[in-house]
Design an enzyme around this catalytic site. Structure first.
Site, short mmCIF file in Angstrom:
data_model
loop_
_atom_site.label_atom_id
_atom_site.label_comp_id
_atom_site.label_asym_id
_atom_site.label_seq_id
_atom_site.Cartn_x
_atom_site.Cartn_y
_atom_site.Cartn_z
N ARG A 78 1.05 -0.89 0.14
CA ARG A 78 -0.02 0.04 -0.21
C ARG A 78 1.19 0.81 0.08
NH1 ARG A 78 -5.67 0.16 1.62
NH2 ARG A 78 -6.65 -2.10 1.00
N ARG B 223 -4.14 6.76 0.12
CA ARG B 223 -4.15 8.12 0.42
C ARG B 223 -3.77 9.14 1.60
NH1 ARG B 223 -9.49 5.22 3.03
NH2 ARG B 223 -7.63 3.46 3.26
N ARG C 167 -7.23 11.35 -6.54
CA ARG C 167 -8.30 9.84 -6.06
C ARG C 167 -9.64 11.35 -6.69
NH1 ARG C 167 -11.79 8.02 -5.42
NH2 ARG C 167 -12.77 6.54 -4.18
N ASP D 4 -6.95 -3.72 -7.00
CA ASP D 4 -7.08 -4.70 -5.59
C ASP D 4 -7.68 -5.45 -6.06
OD1 ASP D 4 -8.20 -2.61 -2.95
OD2 ASP D 4 -9.94 -4.63 -4.20
N TYR E 73 -14.39 -12.51 1.33
CA TYR E 73 -14.73 -10.89 0.97
C TYR E 73 -16.13 -10.89 -0.47
CZ TYR E 73 -11.35 -8.09 2.46
OH TYR E 73 -10.52 -7.17 3.92
O1 CP3 Z 1 0.01 0.71 -2.89
C1 CP3 Z 1 -0.36 -0.26 -3.18
O2 CP3 Z 1 -0.22 -1.37 -2.53
C2 CP3 Z 1 -1.13 -1.21 -4.44
C3 CP3 Z 1 -2.71 -1.13 -4.83
C4 CP3 Z 1 -3.36 -1.82 -3.74
C5 CP3 Z 1 -4.50 -1.64 -2.99
N1 CP3 Z 1 -5.61 -2.34 -2.42
C6 CP3 Z 1 -4.91 0.21 -3.25
C7 CP3 Z 1 -6.25 0.19 -2.21
C8 CP3 Z 1 -3.37 -3.25 -3.48
C9 CP3 Z 1 -2.32 -4.17 -3.22
C10 CP3 Z 1 -4.22 -3.68 -2.62
C11 CP3 Z 1 -4.93 -4.43 -1.56
C12 CP3 Z 1 -5.94 -5.08 -1.48
N2 CP3 Z 1 -7.23 -4.73 -1.40
C13 CP3 Z 1 -6.59 -6.35 0.18
C14 CP3 Z 1 -4.63 -6.69 0.41
C15 CP3 Z 1 -3.64 -6.15 1.53
C16 CP3 Z 1 -4.49 -5.87 2.87
O3 CP3 Z 1 -4.41 -5.12 2.50
O4 CP3 Z 1 -4.57 -6.78 3.65
C17 CP3 Z 1 -7.29 -5.78 0.71
C18 CP3 Z 1 -7.45 -7.20 1.67
C19 CP3 Z 1 -8.25 -4.94 -0.82
C20 CP3 Z 1 -9.53 -5.18 -0.09
C21 CP3 Z 1 -10.14 -3.86 0.47
N3 CP3 Z 1 -9.73 -2.03 -1.00
C22 CP3 Z 1 -10.31 -3.26 1.10
C23 CP3 Z 1 -10.57 -3.78 1.91
C24 CP3 Z 1 -10.27 -1.78 1.19
C25 CP3 Z 1 -10.83 -0.65 2.44
C26 CP3 Z 1 -9.77 -0.57 3.59
C27 CP3 Z 1 -9.50 1.65 2.42
O5 CP3 Z 1 -7.92 1.07 2.81
O6 CP3 Z 1 -10.22 2.08 2.37
C28 CP3 Z 1 -9.57 -1.53 0.13
C29 CP3 Z 1 -9.50 0.10 -0.71
C30 CP3 Z 1 -8.05 0.24 -1.11
N4 CP3 Z 1 -7.85 -0.41 -1.72
C31 CP3 Z 1 -7.68 1.98 -1.48
C32 CP3 Z 1 -6.59 1.66 -1.87
C33 CP3 Z 1 -6.22 2.96 -2.04
C34 CP3 Z 1 -8.69 3.00 -0.20
C35 CP3 Z 1 -9.61 3.09 -1.32
C36 CP3 Z 1 -9.87 4.68 -1.76
O7 CP3 Z 1 -8.53 5.16 -2.18
O8 CP3 Z 1 -10.22 5.21 -1.61
#
Ligand code: CP3
Length: 321
Positions: free
Chosen positions: A10, A14, A23, A60, A130
């Protein structure tokens, strides 16, 4: 000795003002994931700002349920919300993921030489969690009940996800990803036998499927919460990502002989910064210095992280040798 390479799970997101700005103009989160120009830019932001040794594709893990036909939305403040789980209706339409492969091609073209591009997917267990729950959950009762109580039904879902994941990761490798990470963020919800059946076995099948098509692309496994089972994953992937609970001194003996170890600074220490972060980072580097090590966090960067702390961490790792 060369310093350990470093990237952060990540690392885009944000906590970066340049991400928040882009975004805000991108529409929904999935629109952003499926806009190659914007997703490529977001992928490159942390590489430019911090000089990371690797970029991770901006996408994602929930693009797979989307491509299977289950509705996926991201709701501000709540996280992912999925439509009803109807296993009979799921069918993998990989064309829906074409924009992701276009992002990979664009990033590879713009990345400096020597910076690796990492593609990724969610592991079947975590993606299934999920899908079955319809989003995040406090106690994940439905998916645990299905995996442990209805193994035949759950096996059918896992089989579907294994095939979709091989397809999705192969297409990323074809588009230019040089390493692939499988995120099993919720492995730790299962007891050991469940981890072996629903996390390790699918990882073996995915590794075999990828090895047949892309033998030179290393696979990084991240079975978060697998604890003492982490060494078993070292026999499957080229690299094992440790979560925050793993002791790097233990991992040097138990994992590093069989696979590259990645990890595992607590993301909270990156929020805190200063001496506490520096001490913890040095302890990890020191514990893992005698074998192959990729420095990373034990889970993703938290939104409250000051970007200057990431820059400081990057310097600490580079200057540690
Ligand atoms: O920079 C990176 O790592 C690349 C992008 C990336 C994202 N999600 C972007 C994202 C990666 C590798 C993921 C993986 C991901 N997504 C996982 C596995 C890693 C972990 O954190 O355990 C999981 C479980 C998800 C599912 C997911 N996506 C959730 C539960 C959420 C909401 C929680 C949150 O942090 O908001 C997301 C949204 C998400 N994925 C965001 C980003 C940057 C935030 C959303 C936004 O910017 O509005």
């Amino acid at each position: 000795m060369r310093p350990a390479p470093v990237w952060l799970m990540r690392q885009a997101g944000r906590y970066l003002p340049e991400y928040r700005k882009l975004r805000a103009s991108a529409g929904s989160f999935l629109d952003l994931c499926f806009s190659p120009g914007l997703a490529a830019e977001v992928t490159l932001q942390p590489v430019r700002r911090f000089g990371m040794d690797a970029a991770i594709l901006f996408s994602d893990i929930l693009t797979i349920p989307h491509a299977l036909g289950q509705e996926v939305r991201f709701v501000e403040g709540t996280g992912p919300v999925l439509g009803p789980f109807d296993p009979g209706a799921l069918q993998f339409a990989n064309g829906r993921l074409d924009p992701v492969y276009e992002t990979v091609r664009r990033v590879r073209k713009d990345l400096p030489d020597g910076v690796a591009l990492i593609g990724f997917a969610g592991a079947p267990w975590t993606v299934a969690a999920y899908m079955v729950e319809g989003g995040s959950s406090r106690d994940w009762l439905k998916v645990r009940r299905m995996a442990l109580g209805e193994p035949e039904r759950f096996a059918a879902l896992t089989d579907l996800l294994v095939e979709a994941t091989i397809d999705h990761l192969s297409a990323q490798a074809e588009a230019g990803a040089e390493a692939l990470q499988l995120f099993d963020s919720w492995a730790g919800l299962l007891p050991p036998a469940g981890i072996r059946r629903w996390c390790l076995e699918p990882a073996q099948r995915i590794a075999a499927g990828l090895a047949a098509r892309h033998p030179s692309v290393p696979l990084i496994l991240f079975p978060r919460g697998a604890g003492a089972l982490a060494p078993e994953f070292a026999g499957v992937g080229a690299c094992v990502g440790l979560d925050t609970t793993a002791d790097p001194v233990w991992a040097a003996g138990a994992v590093q002989g069989r696979a590259v170890v990645q990890g595992n600074l607590d993301p909270m220490l990156l929020v805190i910064g200063g001496d506490a972060m520096e001490r913890a980072a040095r302890e990890i580097l020191s514990a893992l210095r005698c074998g192959p090590h990729i420095f990373n966090l034990g889970h993703g960067v938290l939104p409250a992280t000051p970007p200057e702390h990431v820059a400081a961490l990057r310097r600490i790792v580079r200057e540690a040798v």
